[in-house]
Scaffold this active site. Structure first.
Site, PDB file in Angstrom:
ATOM      1  N   GLU A  37       0.816  -1.212   0.000  1.00 46.74           N
ATOM      2  CA  GLU A  37       0.000   0.000   0.000  1.00 46.74           C
ATOM      3  C   GLU A  37       0.855   1.271   0.000  1.00 46.74           C
ATOM      4  OE1 GLU A  37      -2.768  -0.053  -0.984  1.00 46.74           O
ATOM      5  OE2 GLU A  37      -4.001  -1.669  -0.153  1.00 46.74           O
ATOM      6  N   SER A  38       2.058   1.149  -0.537  1.00 41.12           N
ATOM      7  CA  SER A  38       2.980   2.288  -0.563  1.00 41.12           C
ATOM      8  C   SER A  38       2.442   3.465  -1.367  1.00 41.12           C
ATOM      9  CB  SER A  38       4.309   1.824  -1.177  1.00 41.12           C
ATOM     10  OG  SER A  38       5.091   2.929  -1.571  1.00 41.12           O
ATOM     11  N   ASN A  39       2.392   4.637  -0.723  1.00 42.03           N
ATOM     12  CA  ASN A  39       2.054   5.868  -1.448  1.00 42.03           C
ATOM     13  C   ASN A  39       3.150   6.204  -2.448  1.00 42.03           C
ATOM     14  OD1 ASN A  39      -0.307   6.518   0.158  1.00 42.03           O
ATOM     15  ND2 ASN A  39       1.111   7.012   1.810  1.00 42.03           N
TER      16      ASN A  39
END
Ligand SMILES: *Cc1c(COP(=O)(O)O)cnc(C)c1O
Length: 359
Positions: free
Chosen positions: A84-86
């Site tokens: 879920e890395s921005n």
């Protein structure tokens, strides 16, 4: 000796840069909270860096990183993060805008449910990035899984290079001297905005992960000799070497700008607040959950459970405890990430309120 704003701007202007967003980002006062908390509270809106609804702090770094990748005639861009890395998502966005091919190695800190893909991982799929999921093995730490991801990526990169495709590698969070220069620029931008309002920030609060943002801000601060204190709030467990590494990165940024007479000192020039990351990265805490609800209910603004919620919880606590003197001028740097509100339940936590069914 520090430099003037104009000199600092000129140094940054010599670096390759590719436009990806909308700058300067807005800066505005939080009227209700300022009143309630007894400080002058402003918010710097890097959730609005663009170029879509899902911007964030990585866009500033990516303007310099993609500029560098294009100058080096890259075709593929590799980067790393959690599923879920921005940063990974924003890198994929930046690549698409620039006509580059994004390759992501994502550590499944939270296991992926392929029948219900959420949030940034869903956006990565919409963008059609080449997505490699690094499963966490039994007994493996996050750092160990990340390390395996790097090794697998190195093989893939070798393969592409052998086929004649040029690859460019961006570290996790875009945290290197090239990327962090974006936040030296961000510091100048905020300082100019505050000056235009006739104000001076006593404090800046922001969430810190890879330290790229923190290092860039420290470099910008040193460059123009600002007295604003930057408090960087950890979102995961960090050992004692963290401040040293952040200062080291800040000094690399200064060196890359041709500055030889200024140094960022790990003891005096960078500060972290390490008491708000628990229970851990991508795990919601009681205080961050309260902070998210409080800001939404008092000001109609959204922050996220992984990063900005933890930083805002620290800020609230420091104001209430008097560590921030009443009447101080404080800027909360909103680094984005509210897509996490739509992530897996274990990341979001419980933000619910009662639903009422009238009959
Ligand atoms: C990445 C990120 C941060 C931390 O920035 P670093 O430069 O990695 O320290 C803070 N907030 C959000 C929303 C992020 O995505």
């Amino acid at each position: 000796m520090s430099y003037t704003m104009k000199e600092a701007r000129a140094m940054l202007a010599q670096k390759p840069k590719y436009s990806l967003g909308f700058f300067p980002t807005p800066l505005h006062r939080l009227d209700r909270l300022s009143e309630e908390l007894g400080v002058e509270l402003y918010m710097k809106r890097d959730d609005f860096t663009g170029r879509n609804l899902f911007g964030g702090n990585k866009i500033r770094k990516l303007e310099y990183l993609i500029g560098d990748a294009l100058e080096k005639h890259a075709e593929y861009v590799f980067t790393y993060g959690a599923t879920e890395s921005n940063h990974a998502m924003q890198t994929a966005v930046a690549c698409r805008k620039a006509g580059l091919k994004p390759v992501l190695y994502l550590t499944a800190v939270v296991p992926v449910d392929e029948s219900d893909v959420r949030s940034n991982l869903l956006l990565d799929q919409v963008l059609g990035a080449e997505i490699h999921i690094v499963r966490m093995l039994e007994g493996e730490t996050e750092d160990e899984a990340d390390e395996r991801g790097l090794q697998m990526a190195a093989l893939r990169m070798q393969e592409l290079e052998q086929e004649g495709h040029r690859c460019y590698e961006i570290p996790m969070g875009g945290a290197n001297a090239v990327g962090s220069a974006g936040f030296a620029e961000g510091f100048l931008e905020l300082t100019e905005q505050m000056e235009a309002l006739g104000k001076h920030a006593d404090y800046i609060y922001h969430a810190t992960g890879t330290a790229g943002t923190m290092a860039g801000l420290a470099a910008g601060r040193k460059l123009i000799g600002s007295s604003t204190e930057v408090i960087s709030v950890n979102v995961s467990k960090k050992d004692n070497s963290y401040l040293g590494r952040a200062a080291g990165l800040a000094n690399e940024v200064l060196a890359s700008l041709g500055v030889a007479d200024l140094t960022v000192d790990a003891e005096r020039d960078v500060a972290r607040e390490g008491g708000f990351y628990l229970p851990g990265y991508e795990k919601p805490g009681k205080e961050s959950t309260e902070a998210i609800k409080y800001l939404a209910r008092e000001e109609g603004l959204f922050i996220d459970p992984v990063y900005s919620g933890k930083a805002f919880a620290a800020l609230l606590s420091h104001i209430r405890s008097g560590r921030i003197r009443p009447g101080s001028t404080v800027v909360f740097w909103h680094t984005g990430g509210a897509t996490a509100l739509f992530a897996e339940q274990e990341i979001v936590g419980d933000l619910s309120c009662a639903l009422i069914y009238d009959r």
